[in-house]
Scaffold this active site. Sequence first.
Site, PDB file in Angstrom:
ATOM      1  N   TYR A  70       0.824  -1.216   0.000  1.00 23.69           N
ATOM      2  CA  TYR A  70       0.000   0.000   0.000  1.00 23.69           C
ATOM      3  C   TYR A  70       0.857   1.264   0.000  1.00 23.69           C
ATOM      4  O   TYR A  70       0.479   2.269  -0.605  1.00 23.69           O
ATOM      5  CB  TYR A  70      -0.990  -0.009   1.173  1.00 23.69           C
ATOM      6  CG  TYR A  70      -2.207  -0.848   0.845  1.00 23.69           C
ATOM      7  CD1 TYR A  70      -3.220  -0.358   0.025  1.00 23.69           C
ATOM      8  CD2 TYR A  70      -2.328  -2.151   1.320  1.00 23.69           C
ATOM      9  CE1 TYR A  70      -4.325  -1.129  -0.306  1.00 23.69           C
ATOM     10  CE2 TYR A  70      -3.431  -2.933   0.998  1.00 23.69           C
ATOM     11  CZ  TYR A  70      -4.425  -2.411   0.179  1.00 23.69           C
ATOM     12  OH  TYR A  70      -5.511  -3.184  -0.164  1.00 23.69           O
ATOM     13  N   GLN A 104     -14.600   3.624  -6.720  1.00 27.10           N
ATOM     14  CA  GLN A 104     -14.019   2.516  -5.957  1.00 27.10           C
ATOM     15  C   GLN A 104     -12.534   2.796  -5.715  1.00 27.10           C
ATOM     16  O   GLN A 104     -11.858   2.018  -5.067  1.00 27.10           O
ATOM     17  CB  GLN A 104     -14.175   1.216  -6.752  1.00 27.10           C
ATOM     18  CG  GLN A 104     -15.620   0.844  -6.992  1.00 27.10           C
ATOM     19  CD  GLN A 104     -15.740  -0.205  -8.095  1.00 27.10           C
ATOM     20  OE1 GLN A 104     -15.661  -1.390  -7.844  1.00 27.10           O
ATOM     21  NE2 GLN A 104     -15.926   0.238  -9.324  1.00 27.10           N
ATOM     22  N   VAL A 106      -9.072   4.446  -4.342  1.00 26.45           N
ATOM     23  CA  VAL A 106      -8.659   4.928  -3.026  1.00 26.45           C
ATOM     24  C   VAL A 106      -7.632   6.049  -3.172  1.00 26.45           C
ATOM     25  O   VAL A 106      -6.978   6.432  -2.206  1.00 26.45           O
ATOM     26  CB  VAL A 106      -8.112   3.757  -2.167  1.00 26.45           C
ATOM     27  CG1 VAL A 106      -9.229   2.773  -1.848  1.00 26.45           C
ATOM     28  CG2 VAL A 106      -6.959   3.021  -2.856  1.00 26.45           C
ATOM     29  N   HIS A 122     -14.468   2.622  -1.248  1.00 30.23           N
ATOM     30  CA  HIS A 122     -13.452   1.699  -0.737  1.00 30.23           C
ATOM     31  C   HIS A 122     -12.385   2.395   0.105  1.00 30.23           C
ATOM     32  O   HIS A 122     -11.290   1.857   0.277  1.00 30.23           O
ATOM     33  CB  HIS A 122     -12.809   0.929  -1.892  1.00 30.23           C
ATOM     34  CG  HIS A 122     -13.735  -0.061  -2.542  1.00 30.23           C
ATOM     35  ND1 HIS A 122     -13.478  -0.681  -3.740  1.00 30.23           N
ATOM     36  CD2 HIS A 122     -14.949  -0.532  -2.140  1.00 30.23           C
ATOM     37  CE1 HIS A 122     -14.480  -1.497  -4.051  1.00 30.23           C
ATOM     38  NE2 HIS A 122     -15.394  -1.408  -3.104  1.00 30.23           N
ATOM     39  N   THR A 199     -14.112   0.166 -14.720  1.00 30.04           N
ATOM     40  CA  THR A 199     -14.245  -0.840 -13.659  1.00 30.04           C
ATOM     41  C   THR A 199     -14.556  -2.197 -14.268  1.00 30.04           C
ATOM     42  O   THR A 199     -15.303  -2.286 -15.254  1.00 30.04           O
ATOM     43  CB  THR A 199     -15.298  -0.443 -12.599  1.00 30.04           C
ATOM     44  OG1 THR A 199     -15.524  -1.567 -11.727  1.00 30.04           O
ATOM     45  CG2 THR A 199     -16.618  -0.008 -13.198  1.00 30.04           C
ATOM     46  N   SER A 200     -13.997  -3.236 -13.656  1.00 29.22           N
ATOM     47  CA  SER A 200     -14.229  -4.594 -14.153  1.00 29.22           C
ATOM     48  C   SER A 200     -15.634  -5.075 -13.802  1.00 29.22           C
ATOM     49  O   SER A 200     -16.076  -6.102 -14.308  1.00 29.22           O
ATOM     50  CB  SER A 200     -13.185  -5.543 -13.572  1.00 29.22           C
ATOM     51  OG  SER A 200     -13.179  -5.448 -12.163  1.00 29.22           O
TER      52      SER A 200
HETATM   53  P1  OAD Z   1     -10.128  -3.611 -11.675  1.00 28.41           P
HETATM   54  O1  OAD Z   1      -8.636  -3.604 -11.607  1.00 28.41           O
HETATM   55  O2  OAD Z   1     -10.872  -4.821 -11.270  1.00 28.41           O
HETATM   56  O3  OAD Z   1     -10.588  -3.328 -13.173  1.00 28.41           O
HETATM   57  C1  OAD Z   1     -10.027  -2.270 -13.890  1.00 28.41           C
HETATM   58  C2  OAD Z   1     -10.829  -2.120 -15.149  1.00 28.41           C
HETATM   59  O4  OAD Z   1     -10.336  -0.996 -15.828  1.00 28.41           O
HETATM   60  C3  OAD Z   1     -10.720  -3.319 -16.121  1.00 28.41           C
HETATM   61  O5  OAD Z   1     -12.017  -3.684 -16.551  1.00 28.41           O
HETATM   62  C4  OAD Z   1      -9.891  -2.747 -17.270  1.00 28.41           C
HETATM   63  O6  OAD Z   1     -10.270  -3.306 -18.517  1.00 28.41           O
HETATM   64  C5  OAD Z   1     -10.259  -1.286 -17.204  1.00 28.41           C
HETATM   65  N1  OAD Z   1      -9.262  -0.373 -17.777  1.00 28.41           N
HETATM   66  C6  OAD Z   1      -7.922  -0.526 -17.883  1.00 28.41           C
HETATM   67  N2  OAD Z   1      -7.382   0.554 -18.429  1.00 28.41           N
HETATM   68  C7  OAD Z   1      -8.387   1.416 -18.701  1.00 28.41           C
HETATM   69  C8  OAD Z   1      -8.475   2.719 -19.269  1.00 28.41           C
HETATM   70  N3  OAD Z   1      -7.382   3.366 -19.683  1.00 28.41           N
HETATM   71  N4  OAD Z   1      -9.689   3.284 -19.368  1.00 28.41           N
HETATM   72  C9  OAD Z   1     -10.814   2.648 -18.943  1.00 28.41           C
HETATM   73  N5  OAD Z   1     -10.789   1.427 -18.391  1.00 28.41           N
HETATM   74  C10 OAD Z   1      -9.604   0.819 -18.269  1.00 28.41           C
HETATM   75  O7  OAD Z   1     -10.590  -2.339 -10.889  1.00 28.41           O
HETATM   76  P2  OAD Z   1     -11.969  -2.027 -10.187  1.00 28.41           P
HETATM   77  O8  OAD Z   1     -13.101  -2.429 -11.042  1.00 28.41           O
HETATM   78  O9  OAD Z   1     -11.873  -0.635  -9.713  1.00 28.41           O
HETATM   79  O10 OAD Z   1     -11.085  -3.193  -4.107  1.00 28.41           O
HETATM   80  O11 OAD Z   1     -11.882  -2.994  -8.961  1.00 28.41           O
HETATM   81  C11 OAD Z   1     -12.831  -2.895  -7.972  1.00 28.41           C
HETATM   82  C12 OAD Z   1     -12.188  -3.169  -6.658  1.00 28.41           C
HETATM   83  O12 OAD Z   1     -11.518  -4.423  -6.691  1.00 28.41           O
HETATM   84  C13 OAD Z   1     -11.102  -2.195  -6.264  1.00 28.41           C
HETATM   85  O13 OAD Z   1     -11.616  -1.035  -5.667  1.00 28.41           O
HETATM   86  C14 OAD Z   1     -10.316  -2.982  -5.318  1.00 28.41           C
HETATM   87  C15 OAD Z   1     -10.208  -4.240  -6.144  1.00 28.41           C
HETATM   88  O14 OAD Z   1      -9.727  -5.316  -5.526  1.00 28.41           O
HETATM   89  C16 OAD Z   1     -10.469  -3.326  -2.939  1.00 28.41           C
HETATM   90  O15 OAD Z   1      -9.277  -3.169  -2.790  1.00 28.41           O
HETATM   91  C17 OAD Z   1     -11.416  -3.674  -1.837  1.00 28.41           C
END
Ligand code: OAD
Length: 259
Positions: A70, A104, A106, A122, A199-200
């Site tokens: 972190y 989501q 941080v 988060h 977001t994924s």
């Molecule tokens: P993820 O890392 O799961 O997903 C990131 C998403 O961003 C993926 O779908 C990529 O395809 C997309 N991506 C990558 N580059 C991009 C760009 N330039 N423009 C647009 N999209 C792009 O991240 P989150 O969905 O935020 O939680 O994950 C949710 C949570 O899971 C996080 O907050 C964290 C994680 O584990 C905790 O730590 C509790």
Amino acid sequence: MKSGYCDGNLLTALREARRVLVLTGAGVSAESGVPTFRDSLVGLWERYDPAELATPEAFRRDGALVWGWYEWRRMRVMKARPNPAHLAIADMADRVPSMTLVTQNVDDLHERAGSRNVVHLHGNLAAPYCERCKRPYELPPAAPDLPEGGVCIEPPRCAGCSGLVRPGVVWFGEDLPQAAWQAARDAAARADVFLSIGTSSVVQPAASLIGIAVGAGAVTIQVNPNPTPLEGLVSHTLKGPAGTVLPELLRAWGPGARG
Ligand code: OAD
């Protein structure tokens, strides 16, 4: 319309929107140099899945590994700058009567781009606290200076009770901050347009917000260069990096009713 990304129905929905909810994830900060959680880790952490490090169990098992990870992310964030996606999202708020930005992430890159009242589901990397007495821990103002390959760092101790200080983020298996979650749900239930950006859409409960918005009749838009479970379910998919797609979308949108 110049943009190949957006069609007339999408632009009409945006121009007529009264209440917009924007939900962002790690992809929005990717172009600022902050790795997403789906990028494979390098150096010290290459044999770990981020989802394994982001748990209370991991912190209990190996606090120095988790705190070091972190601190490395905090360093990357402090050295990063908001990218065109953060700026476009801040700009969007001036174009609609009401916009709620739920993230989501941080990091503070939305705030540094000018967004106000960001709902952080988060938590916040810059707000560690004592895991025992919950007292906030004051971090030194300078960014940590750590090797790119990562390093284990013993977590500091609380000045009040000597408990272990933990990152101020929500880990897997933990509850979301109640006020933030309520604000996000309320905004989803009222939204007429819901944008899911970078977001994924696999981490709950954040991923359930779009279902609330759909139930309320919202037009839904996804911005992501890669497929997600939302593909085929949303009204519009804008495929590409948010730092390219969003400025393009704003250009096609035009100055907007309030602009
Ligand atoms: P993820 O890392 O799961 O997903 C990131 C998403 O961003 C993926 O779908 C990529 O395809 C997309 N991506 C990558 N580059 C991009 C760009 N330039 N423009 C647009 N999209 C792009 O991240 P989150 O969905 O935020 O939680 O994950 C949710 C949570 O899971 C996080 O907050 C964290 C994680 O584990 C905790 O730590 C509790």
